[in-house]
Design a protein around this motif. Structure first.
Motif, PDB file in Angstrom:
ATOM      1  N   LEU A 222     125.286   4.946  50.487  1.00  0.00           N
ATOM      2  CA  LEU A 222     125.905   6.135  51.063  1.00  0.00           C
ATOM      3  C   LEU A 222     127.207   6.506  50.333  1.00  0.00           C
ATOM      4  O   LEU A 222     127.527   7.685  50.208  1.00  0.00           O
ATOM      5  CB  LEU A 222     126.175   5.921  52.555  1.00  0.00           C
ATOM      6  N   ILE A 223     127.942   5.502  49.849  1.00  0.00           N
ATOM      7  CA  ILE A 223     129.165   5.815  49.090  1.00  0.00           C
ATOM      8  C   ILE A 223     128.779   6.654  47.879  1.00  0.00           C
ATOM      9  O   ILE A 223     129.390   7.684  47.585  1.00  0.00           O
ATOM     10  CB  ILE A 223     129.871   4.522  48.613  1.00  0.00           C
ATOM     11  N   LEU A 224     127.737   6.229  47.183  1.00  0.00           N
ATOM     12  CA  LEU A 224     127.296   6.949  45.989  1.00  0.00           C
ATOM     13  C   LEU A 224     126.802   8.349  46.369  1.00  0.00           C
ATOM     14  O   LEU A 224     127.195   9.345  45.766  1.00  0.00           O
ATOM     15  CB  LEU A 224     126.186   6.174  45.284  1.00  0.00           C
ATOM     16  N   ALA A 225     125.941   8.410  47.404  1.00  0.00           N
ATOM     17  CA  ALA A 225     125.328   9.695  47.742  1.00  0.00           C
ATOM     18  C   ALA A 225     126.367  10.702  48.233  1.00  0.00           C
ATOM     19  O   ALA A 225     126.294  11.879  47.897  1.00  0.00           O
ATOM     20  CB  ALA A 225     124.246   9.493  48.797  1.00  0.00           C
ATOM     21  N   GLU A 226     127.354  10.253  48.997  1.00  0.00           N
ATOM     22  CA  GLU A 226     128.364  11.185  49.492  1.00  0.00           C
ATOM     23  C   GLU A 226     129.305  11.638  48.374  1.00  0.00           C
ATOM     24  O   GLU A 226     129.696  12.799  48.321  1.00  0.00           O
ATOM     25  CB  GLU A 226     129.171  10.548  50.629  1.00  0.00           C
ATOM     26  N   THR A 227     129.656  10.714  47.489  1.00  0.00           N
ATOM     27  CA  THR A 227     130.512  11.115  46.370  1.00  0.00           C
ATOM     28  C   THR A 227     129.754  12.094  45.475  1.00  0.00           C
ATOM     29  O   THR A 227     130.303  13.109  45.044  1.00  0.00           O
ATOM     30  CB  THR A 227     130.960   9.881  45.560  1.00  0.00           C
ATOM     31  N   GLY A 228     128.474  11.791  45.243  1.00  0.00           N
ATOM     32  CA  GLY A 228     127.654  12.691  44.428  1.00  0.00           C
ATOM     33  C   GLY A 228     127.568  14.064  45.059  1.00  0.00           C
ATOM     34  O   GLY A 228     127.675  15.089  44.386  1.00  0.00           O
TER      35      GLY A 228
ATOM     36  N   TYR B   6     131.423  -2.269  40.914  1.00  0.00           N
ATOM     37  CA  TYR B   6     130.496  -1.343  40.259  1.00  0.00           C
ATOM     38  C   TYR B   6     130.566   0.026  40.924  1.00  0.00           C
ATOM     39  O   TYR B   6     130.663   1.058  40.248  1.00  0.00           O
ATOM     40  CB  TYR B   6     129.088  -1.931  40.360  1.00  0.00           C
ATOM     41  N   VAL B   7     130.559   0.033  42.262  1.00  0.00           N
ATOM     42  CA  VAL B   7     130.609   1.302  42.992  1.00  0.00           C
ATOM     43  C   VAL B   7     131.918   2.036  42.698  1.00  0.00           C
ATOM     44  O   VAL B   7     131.923   3.257  42.485  1.00  0.00           O
ATOM     45  CB  VAL B   7     130.475   1.050  44.508  1.00  0.00           C
ATOM     46  N   ALA B   8     133.024   1.295  42.657  1.00  0.00           N
ATOM     47  CA  ALA B   8     134.322   1.922  42.370  1.00  0.00           C
ATOM     48  C   ALA B   8     134.251   2.635  41.020  1.00  0.00           C
ATOM     49  O   ALA B   8     134.716   3.772  40.870  1.00  0.00           O
ATOM     50  CB  ALA B   8     135.425   0.868  42.368  1.00  0.00           C
ATOM     51  N   ALA B   9     133.648   1.960  40.042  1.00  0.00           N
ATOM     52  CA  ALA B   9     133.565   2.546  38.702  1.00  0.00           C
ATOM     53  C   ALA B   9     132.625   3.754  38.691  1.00  0.00           C
ATOM     54  O   ALA B   9     132.950   4.793  38.096  1.00  0.00           O
ATOM     55  CB  ALA B   9     133.084   1.488  37.717  1.00  0.00           C
ATOM     56  N   VAL B  10     131.482   3.643  39.359  1.00  0.00           N
ATOM     57  CA  VAL B  10     130.522   4.762  39.351  1.00  0.00           C
ATOM     58  C   VAL B  10     131.126   5.974  40.065  1.00  0.00           C
ATOM     59  O   VAL B  10     130.990   7.110  39.612  1.00  0.00           O
ATOM     60  CB  VAL B  10     129.183   4.344  40.005  1.00  0.00           C
ATOM     61  N   ASP B  11     131.826   5.729  41.176  1.00  0.00           N
ATOM     62  CA  ASP B  11     132.499   6.830  41.867  1.00  0.00           C
ATOM     63  C   ASP B  11     133.476   7.534  40.935  1.00  0.00           C
ATOM     64  O   ASP B  11     133.564   8.765  40.908  1.00  0.00           O
ATOM     65  CB  ASP B  11     133.257   6.294  43.088  1.00  0.00           C
ATOM     66  N   GLY B  12     134.209   6.703  40.184  1.00  0.00           N
ATOM     67  CA  GLY B  12     135.161   7.275  39.223  1.00  0.00           C
ATOM     68  C   GLY B  12     134.443   8.146  38.207  1.00  0.00           C
ATOM     69  O   GLY B  12     134.855   9.285  37.928  1.00  0.00           O
ATOM     70  N   ILE B  13     133.342   7.642  37.669  1.00  0.00           N
ATOM     71  CA  ILE B  13     132.576   8.409  36.674  1.00  0.00           C
ATOM     72  C   ILE B  13     132.120   9.735  37.288  1.00  0.00           C
ATOM     73  O   ILE B  13     132.206  10.792  36.671  1.00  0.00           O
ATOM     74  CB  ILE B  13     131.353   7.583  36.196  1.00  0.00           C
ATOM     75  N   MET B  14     131.664   9.675  38.542  1.00  0.00           N
ATOM     76  CA  MET B  14     131.146  10.892  39.174  1.00  0.00           C
ATOM     77  C   MET B  14     132.219  11.964  39.301  1.00  0.00           C
ATOM     78  O   MET B  14     131.991  13.117  38.946  1.00  0.00           O
ATOM     79  CB  MET B  14     130.611  10.565  40.568  1.00  0.00           C
ATOM     80  N   VAL B  15     133.388  11.593  39.827  1.00  0.00           N
ATOM     81  CA  VAL B  15     134.395  12.637  40.039  1.00  0.00           C
ATOM     82  C   VAL B  15     134.993  13.122  38.722  1.00  0.00           C
ATOM     83  O   VAL B  15     135.474  14.244  38.635  1.00  0.00           O
ATOM     84  CB  VAL B  15     135.530  12.191  40.992  1.00  0.00           C
ATOM     85  N   ARG B  16     134.934  12.292  37.676  1.00  0.00           N
ATOM     86  CA  ARG B  16     135.537  12.726  36.407  1.00  0.00           C
ATOM     87  C   ARG B  16     134.550  13.487  35.532  1.00  0.00           C
ATOM     88  O   ARG B  16     134.912  14.470  34.904  1.00  0.00           O
ATOM     89  CB  ARG B  16     136.064  11.504  35.649  1.00  0.00           C
TER      90      ARG B  16
ATOM     91  N   PHE C 290     122.113  -1.464  48.450  1.00  0.00           N
ATOM     92  CA  PHE C 290     122.638  -2.011  49.684  1.00  0.00           C
ATOM     93  C   PHE C 290     123.646  -1.013  50.236  1.00  0.00           C
ATOM     94  O   PHE C 290     123.446   0.189  50.116  1.00  0.00           O
ATOM     95  CB  PHE C 290     123.230  -3.402  49.433  1.00  0.00           C
ATOM     96  N   ALA C 291     124.747  -1.528  50.763  1.00  0.00           N
ATOM     97  CA  ALA C 291     125.691  -0.652  51.450  1.00  0.00           C
ATOM     98  C   ALA C 291     126.209   0.492  50.579  1.00  0.00           C
ATOM     99  O   ALA C 291     126.634   1.514  51.084  1.00  0.00           O
ATOM    100  CB  ALA C 291     126.859  -1.480  51.949  1.00  0.00           C
ATOM    101  N   GLU C 292     126.165   0.320  49.254  1.00  0.00           N
ATOM    102  CA  GLU C 292     126.761   1.336  48.388  1.00  0.00           C
ATOM    103  C   GLU C 292     125.971   2.636  48.395  1.00  0.00           C
ATOM    104  O   GLU C 292     126.469   3.650  47.913  1.00  0.00           O
ATOM    105  CB  GLU C 292     126.880   0.811  46.960  1.00  0.00           C
TER     106      GLU C 292
END
Lengths: 313, 224, 401, 221
Positions: C299-305, C272-282, C295-297
């Motif tokens: 920070l991945i989401l917040a930093e990519t955002g 899910y995180v991989a897909a959301v990250d993709g959506i964010m950068v595109r 959970f762990a995701e």
């Protein structure tokens, strides 16, 4: 309490990689004194080097056992031989590098003390990791321990905390059989274990949901069973409120795993030859920490420089 | 009818489960709910999985940008479904254990899903570093406290922290960084965690009551 | 069967012991064997569904020696009119046990066997006992009472707000920013991204996220902003669609609603995180909301955002993830604020009333912490009886289970 | 178990996927998009299969068809209720009666609200309050000085932290100052948790790098 920095392995490689990191940091420091921000990718590059270098050229440090970890070690030591202990594998492959060393150390310790072990998982992804511990630790290092007499693998059951809610008072309702479909009633070591509250100790290894916290809420508290946690470092702080009353001890992250491994070797020298991933991983860990602290310092230098420049304008 | 029945169900089921905690013969109701939920979740997946198929099929059919990747997703999804539902490659056949090492399902999990998941998780190491660089700046009083606490803990978790302050005499050993780190975790950190936990508990009570009493009903698509 | 043999043996030992006391040879045997436990009493386990029986006993005299000669105890149970079996093994020093595997329909007899290297000693059996079930768990009366008190406060303030009483509610920074953040996305012509956590609808945080979505999507519908909501659970997808659709209806623009605003990705956390990250950068959303159980995701989401320059508003009750959101997002709702958010955003008096109600709970907590800590400190430091009584009374009242 | 060739294919595949995800750190690219597409497809399939066998088959089908009557728990028929709710959920696909799918949703939300209300009140509120109440000088009046400071800090921190969360009172005057102290404690908590977590996150990366260097490239043993 001076700790010797024990440097082993290819010293030249260590020196080169440290020089590389130090050089880079100095370069960044000079840049940041001019008030320039560092690009994300540069940070990423540093992390990569700081982690890779000590893996290729190992550095190890000695570990002193801390009280929260020692509490778990002492509990397993103090149980009479033949006690039944459960180890729950509630993690996934991603969390495994951090917590599987704990599960393995627990397994070794229990067997070394002659305890009987119930393996299970309430994470779908925990099952295969449980199998890997059975293959690499139980069957290889303790071939004399027999399945269903000295240990049993209950496998995975879906239902998260629902599973815990049931097994605390009735194990067979959730697990009529073990993972190989052998009815629990025909398993000698479980003859007296009707429910999880009959166990002497539960070692909940995990870090997400459900994890050690749910073991406390749904099994430890209602069933009055001692529970110890082997947790990912990230969840350990949330477990502190439960220590020492509801959790007898907490292992948080790879540092605690390394401490436990050190304690094991001190007490049982025969385990000196087995793989100690906790201790092995502390080298890269330490270097990565240093790099992050450098970046925090650099970040603040950049911040104060640019603040001064702004105020001069 | 469309509005009242769901509100009644919410109220009735919620009240029943609250009561069950205090009524010994009803103690198993909470467990039964988790069984219901699991079964409902499977049916719901037909909607979710169906949605996944529809989106990607549409993308492929209308050749929207990046439609090639949709084909990859579709193939991966269907292969995994087939491998798991028919237990392909499983020596025990359809009645065998799903996660036997030889089954395709397990092979796909072990060799594709598991490395992908671990790596995605490992990205966090990089993001933690960039977030530290960005966020731990002494911008104001609050941020400075955050920074100092984090720095002490970081230092305390390395052997350097020990070396740095090992000269401090034993009677002041609390000031040695590793001990200070542990003290922060079990003192101020504990206090903060407790305040947050108590707050969360009360917040849940209040929100649950709003839901049970039908004051909060946006989740039912009822916005008045 | 074994049970009876054991009893028979025990009787033999006792007879042999008593009879043979003066004789030198048997005295040795008596010394080696041990005394049984005494005063074994079985009582019904209170406040259960008729499944438990409590046993207490006085441990064997030989258990009080140091080192103890008793290695442990076994608890034996037999159904009246049936056979007996061993139901538990306990360590030396044990003096109680609760059998929770009883049936309401049966009557039981218990005995406890003291185990030692030299031999075992069986206690006298208990009187036959049948477990009873109770209809109300009085052990949880304190929980019921305090939960009722807090709930009553919440309901009282909801009612009083309904009747038009003016209520003050302090500003919550992250929520005051919601309108601006959505407005910004509208101006930039970019979508807003709403992530309701990664748990299913059986987590109260997800429900909180969906209730906030109800308010956010109302603004979105009014501004005609694009909203994108990838979710990781099918049920959440269903609930989110209902919610957004209703907001568009309420805004009078049902035609602008489209099911594709919410899409299911995968249940797997990092997939899910991989897909959301993709959506964010595109798609480069202008505003990201992360509300719910993370959970762990986180920070991945917040930093990519952050890397795509989005304004980020986050909120979770996951204590471990709050720090990441606080550090990496523009606004963060801390714990309780997540649950208060929908009430705050609704700005309806009765919803705000519930916030005042939960403050009563906090006030109670504050008073108990102050009074309790003082009582405990004074009581134990200067041994003041009244203070000690107050302390233990508070402990009893706030004990759960 | 696996033949040599299979093992190598698996190893290279895992390395390909690992590097593909890492490449995202540089920027979004085709390699990452392929990995992402595979990940989404495989994992969605994985979870459906897991749900299907664990929940629908093991819990429902086995419970109502396979298990012999004598072995069933007294309340086995409740399983039908679960299935009925599930089927109501699917009615969403039929536009005319789609609104009925709100019933199972209402059921789930109601049950969750009810369950959480009591369990969280007990474990988060009551137990935490009870744990905070303790003698500052230790139960035996023998606590060392740092423990006394710790106890005071826990009591004061919990108190002021709670004050910060008050919604219905303006943070002004003495109350406002207490709330400021509360934020102070919350910030320490956040900083400490963050610092603690750095450790955890590094281990994950070390695990992956270990895989690349030792399992794949065989640079170390």
């Amino acid at each position: 309490m001076t700790e010797a920095l024990v440097v082993t392995g290819t010293n030249l490689g260590v020196v080169i990689s440290l020089a590389l990191i130090a050089g880079g940091v100095i370069w960044l420091l000079v840049r940041s004194l001019k008030g320039k921000e560092v690009e994300r990718r540069v940070i990423f590059g540093f992390v990569l080097i700081a982690v890779s270098a000590p893996i290729l050229f190992p550095i190890t440090f000695h570990e002193q056992i801390s009280p929260v970890v020692k509490a778990v070690f002492d509990k397993i030591e103090s149980l009479p031989a033949g006690s039944t202990v459960a180890i729950s594998f509630d993690f996934d492959p991603a969390m495994a590098p951090e917590v599987q060393p704990m599960a393995n150390a627990f397994t070794r310790h229990c067997f070394a003390k002659g305890h009987k072990v119930v393996f299970l998982s309430i994470w779908a992804t925990g099952q295969s990791l449980l199998t890997s511990t059975l293959d690499t630790v139980v069957r290889r290092e303790f071939p004399e321990k027999r399945e269903r007499i000295d240990w049993v693998n209950l496998g995975y059951k879906a239902g998260n905390q629902g599973v815990l809610n049931v097994i605390v008072s009735d194990l067979r309702k959730m697990y009529p059989t073990d993972v190989n479909a052998v009815p629990l009633d025909s398993i000698p070591m479980l003859a007296e274990v009707k429910a999880f509250r009959d166990l002497s100790l539960i070692l909940a290894v995990g870090g997400g949901f459900p994890g050690p916290k749910e073991w406390v809420l749904y099994v430890g508290d209602p069933g009055n069973v001692p529970i110890a946690a082997g947790a990912a470092a990230v969840t350990a702080p949330q477990l502190y409120p439960y220590y020492p009353r509801q959790l007898i001890g907490i292992l948080g992250g790879i540092k605690s795993a390394a401490e436990y491994e050190s304690a094991m070797v001190d007490k049982y020298p025969q385990f000196d030859s087995v793989d100690k991933p906790g201790l092995r991983m502390m080298g890269p860990q330490t270097l990565a920490h240093m790099v992050i602290m450098m970046f925090i310092i650099i970040g603040n230098i950049v911040f104060f420089r640019s603040k001064r420049m702004r105020s001069q304008l | 009818m469309k509005r009242e029945v769901p509100l009644f169900i919410t109220f009735f089921v919620g009240t029943l489960l609250i009561a069950s905690v205090f009524i010994p013969p009803a103690e198993s109701w909470g467990e039964n709910f988790s069984v219901y939920f699991d079964i409902i979740a499977v049916f719901a997946f037909f909607l979710g999985g169906g949605n996944l198929l529809r989106i990607h099929l549409q993308k492929v059919a209308s050749k929207r940008p990046d439609w090639g990747y949709s084909i990859v997703t579709l193939v991966a999804f269907l292969v995994m479904l087939a491998a798991g539902l028919f237990k392909l490659g499983n020596p025990g056949g359809i009645s065998g254990n799903l996660t036997t090492a030889q089954s395709w399902f397990q092979i796909l999990f072990q060799n594709i899903m598991s490395p992908l998941g671990s790596t995605m998780y490992a990205l966090l190491a990089f993001f933690v570093a960039s977030a530290s660089y960005r966020a731990f700046r002494a911008k104001n009083r609050d941020a400075t406290i955050l920074l100092v606490a984090a720095f002490i803990i970081l230092l305390g978790r390395t052997p350097f922290g020990t070396m740095l302050t090992s000269w401090i005499p034993p009677q002041y050993d609390l000031l040695q960084v590793p001990n200070l780190a542990i003290w922060i975790m079990s003192g101020p950190n504990l206090a903060g965690q407790r305040a947050i936990m108590i707050g969360i508990g009360l917040g849940i009570v209040s929100m649950s009551l709003r839901i049970l009493l039908g004051i909060e009903r946006t989740y039912l698509g009822d916005d008045r | 069967m074994l049970f009876r043999v054991a009893i028979a043996f025990a009787c033999l030992f006792i007879i042999a012991g008593v009879a043979g006391q003066p004789a030198g040879d048997t005295a040795l045997a008596v010394q080696q064997t041990i005394a049984p436990v005494t005063s074994l009493i079985a009582t019904n386990h209170e406040y259960d569904n008729g499944t438990g029986i409590d046993l207490i006993w006085v441990p064997s005299i030989d258990d009080r020696l140091a080192p103890s000669r008793v290695t442990g105890y076994e608890v034996w149970r037999s159904v009246v009119g049936g056979s007996g079996s061993r139901i538990a093994e306990l360590p030396a020093g044990a003096n109680k046990f609760t059998d929770e595997q009883c049936s309401r329909e049966s009557t039981y007899v218990y005995s406890v066997v003291a185990i030692s290297v030299a031999g075992n000693a069986v206690s006298i059996s208990t009187a036959p006992i049948q477990p009873a079930r109770e209809w109300i768990n009085l052990h949880r009366l304190n929980l019921l009472a305090i939960a009722f008190l807090v709930s009553a406060a919440v309901i009282y303030f909801i009612q009083s707000a309904r009747s038009g009483k003016k209520l003050f509610v302090r500003k919550i920074a992250g929520l005051d920013a919601v309108d601006d953040a959505i407005g910004r996305a509208t101006e930039m012509g970019r979508p807003i991204l709403f992530i309701p956590g990664i748990q299913d609808m059986d987590d109260v945080q997800t429900i909180a996220a969906i209730t906030i979505l109800g308010r956010v999507s109302r603004v979105v519908a009014d501004y005609d902003t694009k909203i994108k909501m990838p979710v990781s659970r099918s049920l959440v997808m269903t609930a989110a669609r209902e919610t957004i659709k209703a907001s568009y209806m309420a805004a009078g623009r049902p035609d602008a609603y489209n099911d594709d605003m919410v899409s299911y990705v995968t249940d797997e956390q990092f997939g899910y995180v991989a897909a959301v990250d993709g959506i964010m950068v595109r798609e480069k959303p202008a505003t990201c909301f992360y509300l719910g159980a993370f959970f762990a995701e986180s920070l991945i989401l917040a930093e990519t955002g952050n890397s795509v320059g989005a304004i980020q508003i986050a909120g979770t009750a996951m204590p471990a993830q709050i720090p990441f959101f606080v550090a990496a997002c523009d606004f963060a709702l801390i714990g309780e604020e997540l649950f208060a958010a929908s009430a705050y955003l609704s700005n309806e008096p009765k919803q705000l009333g519930s916030l005042k109600g939960q403050d009563v709970g906090k006030a109670v907590a504050l008073v108990v912490i102050v009074v309790g800590t003082m009582a405990a400190t004074i009581g134990s430091a200067w041994d003041v009886t009244f203070m000690n009584q107050l302390w233990s009374a508070l402990k009893v009242v706030f004990q759960t289970n | 178990m696996e033949s040599g060739l299979m093992h190598h294919v698996a190893l290279w595949l895992a390395a390909f996927l690992t590097l593909g995800i890492f490449s995202f750190l540089y920027r979004d690219n085709t390699w990452y998009k392929v990995c992402e597409a595979i990940f989404v497809g495989i994992s969605a399939g994985y979870w459906f299969v897991a749900y299907f066998w664990d929940n629908l088959y093991t819990k429902f089908w086995v419970g109502v068809w396979v298990t012999p009557m004598a072995d069933r728990p007294d309340d086995w028929y409740v399983l039908y209720v679960g299935a009925a709710l599930g089927i109501l959920m699917l009615l969403r696909l039929v536009p005319k009666v789609g609104w009925i799918s709100r019933w199972p949703l209402a059921f789930i939300v109601g049950a969750t609200a009810g369950l959480y209300l009591v369990t969280y009140f007990a474990s988060n509120v009551m137990l935490q309050i009870e744990d905070t109440v303790r003698p500052i000088f230790g139960a035996e009046n023998d606590a060392p000085i740092y423990e006394i400071i710790g106890n005071i800090v826990v009591a004061v921190g919990t108190f002021t932290g709670l004050i910060y969360f008050f919604f219905s009172k303006e943070h002004r005057g003495a109350f406002g100052r207490a709330a400021k102290v509360g934020i102070f404690f919350l910030m320490i908590t956040f900083g400490a948790s963050f610092g603690y977590t750095v450790m955890s996150r590094m281990s994950l990366l070390i695990g992956r790098m270990d895989f690349l260097f030792s399992d794949w490239l065989k640079l170390i043993k």
